[in-house]
Design an enzyme around this catalytic site. Structure first.
Site, mmCIF file in Angstrom:
data_model
loop_
_atom_site.group_PDB
_atom_site.id
_atom_site.type_symbol
_atom_site.label_atom_id
_atom_site.label_comp_id
_atom_site.label_asym_id
_atom_site.label_seq_id
_atom_site.Cartn_x
_atom_site.Cartn_y
_atom_site.Cartn_z
ATOM 1 N N GLY A 214 0.808 -1.210 0.000
ATOM 2 C CA GLY A 214 0.000 0.000 0.000
ATOM 3 C C GLY A 214 0.840 1.258 0.000
ATOM 4 O O GLY A 214 0.493 2.254 -0.649
ATOM 5 N N SER A 215 1.971 1.215 0.703
ATOM 6 C CA SER A 215 2.841 2.384 0.793
ATOM 7 C C SER A 215 3.604 2.638 -0.497
ATOM 8 O O SER A 215 4.195 3.712 -0.673
ATOM 9 C CB SER A 215 3.837 2.200 1.945
ATOM 10 O OG SER A 215 4.606 1.013 1.750
ATOM 11 N N GLU A 216 3.589 1.659 -1.414
ATOM 12 C CA GLU A 216 4.301 1.807 -2.689
ATOM 13 C C GLU A 216 3.293 1.979 -3.832
ATOM 14 O O GLU A 216 2.933 3.095 -4.187
ATOM 15 C CB GLU A 216 5.206 0.586 -2.916
ATOM 16 C CG GLU A 216 6.278 0.427 -1.855
ATOM 17 C CD GLU A 216 7.058 -0.865 -1.966
ATOM 18 O OE1 GLU A 216 7.983 -1.049 -1.160
ATOM 19 O OE2 GLU A 216 6.749 -1.712 -2.843
ATOM 20 N N SER A 217 2.830 0.874 -4.377
ATOM 21 C CA SER A 217 1.917 0.962 -5.524
ATOM 22 C C SER A 217 0.558 1.531 -5.129
ATOM 23 O O SER A 217 -0.086 2.233 -5.919
ATOM 24 C CB SER A 217 1.761 -0.408 -6.183
ATOM 25 O OG SER A 217 1.492 -1.415 -5.239
ATOM 26 N N GLU A 256 -13.992 4.914 3.431
ATOM 27 C CA GLU A 256 -14.679 4.141 4.476
ATOM 28 C C GLU A 256 -13.603 3.709 5.453
ATOM 29 O O GLU A 256 -12.768 2.863 5.131
ATOM 30 C CB GLU A 256 -15.422 2.950 3.851
ATOM 31 C CG GLU A 256 -16.476 2.364 4.772
ATOM 32 C CD GLU A 256 -15.924 1.247 5.637
ATOM 33 O OE1 GLU A 256 -15.657 1.536 6.834
ATOM 34 O OE2 GLU A 256 -15.754 0.136 5.136
ATOM 35 N N CYS A 290 -14.783 -2.900 10.625
ATOM 36 C CA CYS A 290 -14.721 -1.465 10.914
ATOM 37 C C CYS A 290 -15.937 -0.988 11.700
ATOM 38 O O CYS A 290 -15.855 -0.041 12.481
ATOM 39 C CB CYS A 290 -14.577 -0.674 9.622
ATOM 40 S SG CYS A 290 -15.774 -1.126 8.352
#
Length: 495
Positions: A214-217, A256, A290
């Site tokens: 997630g932190s990259e692509s 969300e 959540c």
């Protein structure tokens, strides 16, 4: 119970771009494991910025023709996707269970069928959508059109991999958009297998699936100049980053995010319903939800009656092999999540909280290789306690005694979050008054954690922006165009 993993999951997966599985720009891969056993399931491609560029370019090209398809054509394709999902329900449910650790009874009855239903639902929504015409006066007419935005960039969380993907993909492509979507790097396998359905049904480039960090692509998707709309399900902390990216590029975003929802049990509640609803609120999906009802507010008149029933109910929950049909709670999704849960248990032990049930990792009977945790009930003195304010995201329920309805409302609203909540009462007027007063996007009455298509889902405050799972969600993926027509053929006389 054991299955042959290769009957369900490939040894390696490429990126799904332009209707094909392709190699990434790098040879780097990510290992994907079964959280219940530690077993390696597959290796996925670790997408880089070049791969994001490729996927977005393909989606832009596909948008030119996809956006011009008729609503009936799109609707039929969405129905075909839903039908094929249901035809392969058992296989995809097993993949979800193997990769996520949740019980097979949940993936078979909820995750995959509800994903399929979302494709069916948005097929009907787009097919029946109508524009409007307003006759301003006898000579002027205003036509309102709903048009697709363009390329949607989406990232979804690891707790409901296929279902959350359906929440994004179905309305996005129904509206005529194309999409580049990235599942969590820890739980990508169900969506990658469902890509084969997209391959059969959709034109190339309409749905593109990237895998990576997630932190990259993921970050590259949200910050790409070619992406016209952002959609994210995950933590509030990452939600801030997505909102910043949307502001920077001046594109709309649906978010969300997290929650710390209050489940309110009034003194006139049906306690059988309440006990079941409390468990639905905090034990479903191992508490990795959540909207989990993680703050239990119990009227003081029934507190001493309800809590022992909960202690007994929690102790009777069958935690174990997710592939066993009798299992009620499976494994947490990973070590990081287990460690986070344990850190809150440590806080409880070091504070004035009281652990009433559970509180331990389970390692006996072959569970030592996974990340299993007991259903846990903790009494806290007030709503200011750390356990009552922070999202734990596990089967840990804090319980607080309240003296009346107003105190329950005040405590429920004393949170930075506003995603969901519940009220249990046999007096519908009383329950409705509380539901209206609690500032959240969803309130259940006499049930919990039901999220069907056709009912809006989303949060107030730090729980997000926008609503999903109902027909109004289509507007998240559309732009409004006004065509204003003057039929008078007369000069206005201003110049």
């Amino acid at each position: 119970m054991a299955v042959n993993v290769r009957d369900y999951i490939a040894e390696n997966y490429g990126l799904f771009i332009n209707g094909e599985f392709v190699k990434g720009s790098s040879d780097e891969t990510i290992e994907v494991t079964n959280p219940a056993t530690g077993e390696t399931l597959s290796h996925i491609t670790r997408a880089k910025d070049k791969d994001v560029d490729h996927a977005v370019e393909v989606a832009q090209e596909a948008f030119e023709s996809w956006s011009l398809t008729s609503k009936s054509e799109r609707a039929q394709m969405l129905r075909d996707i839903g039908d094929k999902l249901m035809a392969q329900k058992d296989k995809i449910a097993m993949i979800e269970t193997l990769n996520n650790g949740k019980p097979i009874r949940e993936t078979t009855a909820i995750d995959i069928p509800f994903a399929a239903r979302h494709f069916h639902y948005f097929a009907s929504v787009i097919e029946t959508e109508e524009g409007t015409v307003n006759d301003i006066d006898k000579d002027t007419m205003s036509i309102v059109r709903h048009e697709p935005i363009g390329v949607v960039g989406a990232v979804v969380a690891w707790n409901f991999p296929m279902l959350l993907a359906a929440w994004k993909i179905a309305p996005a492509i129904a509206a005529g958009n194309t999409i580049v979507i990235q599942p969590s790097s820890s739980t990508p396998l169900s969506l990658l297998e469902v890509a084969k359905i997209f391959q059969e049904v959709l034109p190339k480039g309409v749905v593109n699936i990237l895998t990576g960090k997630g932190s990259e692509s993921g970050n590259a998707i949200f910050n790409h100049d070619g992406v016209d709309k952002l959609s994210f399900t995950g933590s509030t902390d990452v939600g801030y980053q997505v909102a910043e990216a949307a502001a920077k590029h001046l594109v709309p975003a649906t978010l969300e995010l997290g929650g710390k929802s209050a489940n309110i049990i009034l003194d006139d509640a049906n306690l059988d319903l309440a006990v079941e609803g409390i468990q639905l609120g905090i034990l479903f999906n191992q508490g990795e939800v959540c909207s989990a009802g993680s703050r239990l507010l119990v009227h003081e008149k029934i507190y001493d009656q309800l809590v022992p029933r909960l202690q007994e109910a929690f102790s009777n929950i069958k935690v174990g092999d997710p592939q066993d049909e009798a299992t009620q709670m499976g494994s947490q999704t990973g070590k990081d999540q287990l460690d986070k849960i344990q850190s809150y248990i440590d806080v409880a032990k070091e504070s004035d909280a009281q652990i009433l049930a559970g509180g331990h990792r389970l390692t006996e009977n072959g569970l030592d290789k996974g990340f299993f945790f007991e259903p846990t009930l903790i009494a806290v003195p007030d709503n200011h306690h750390k356990l009552a304010q922070e999202e734990i995201f596990g089967p840990v329920l804090t319980v607080i005694k309240v003296k009346d309805d107003q105190e329950a409302i005040d405590i429920a609203n004393d949170s930075k979050y506003g995603l969901a909540g519940g009220v249990f009462s046999q007096n519908i007027t009383r329950a409705l008054n509380i539901a209206k007063a609690v500032r959240t996007g969803r309130i259940w009455i006499n049930t919990y954690n039901q999220v069907p298509e056709g009912a809006p889902f989303g949060g107030y405050k730090k729980s997000g922006i926008g609503r999903e799972t109902y027909k109004g969600a289509l507007s998240n993926y559309q732009q409004v165009k006004n065509i204003y027509i003057d039929t008078s053929n007369a000069l206005k006389g201003l110049y």
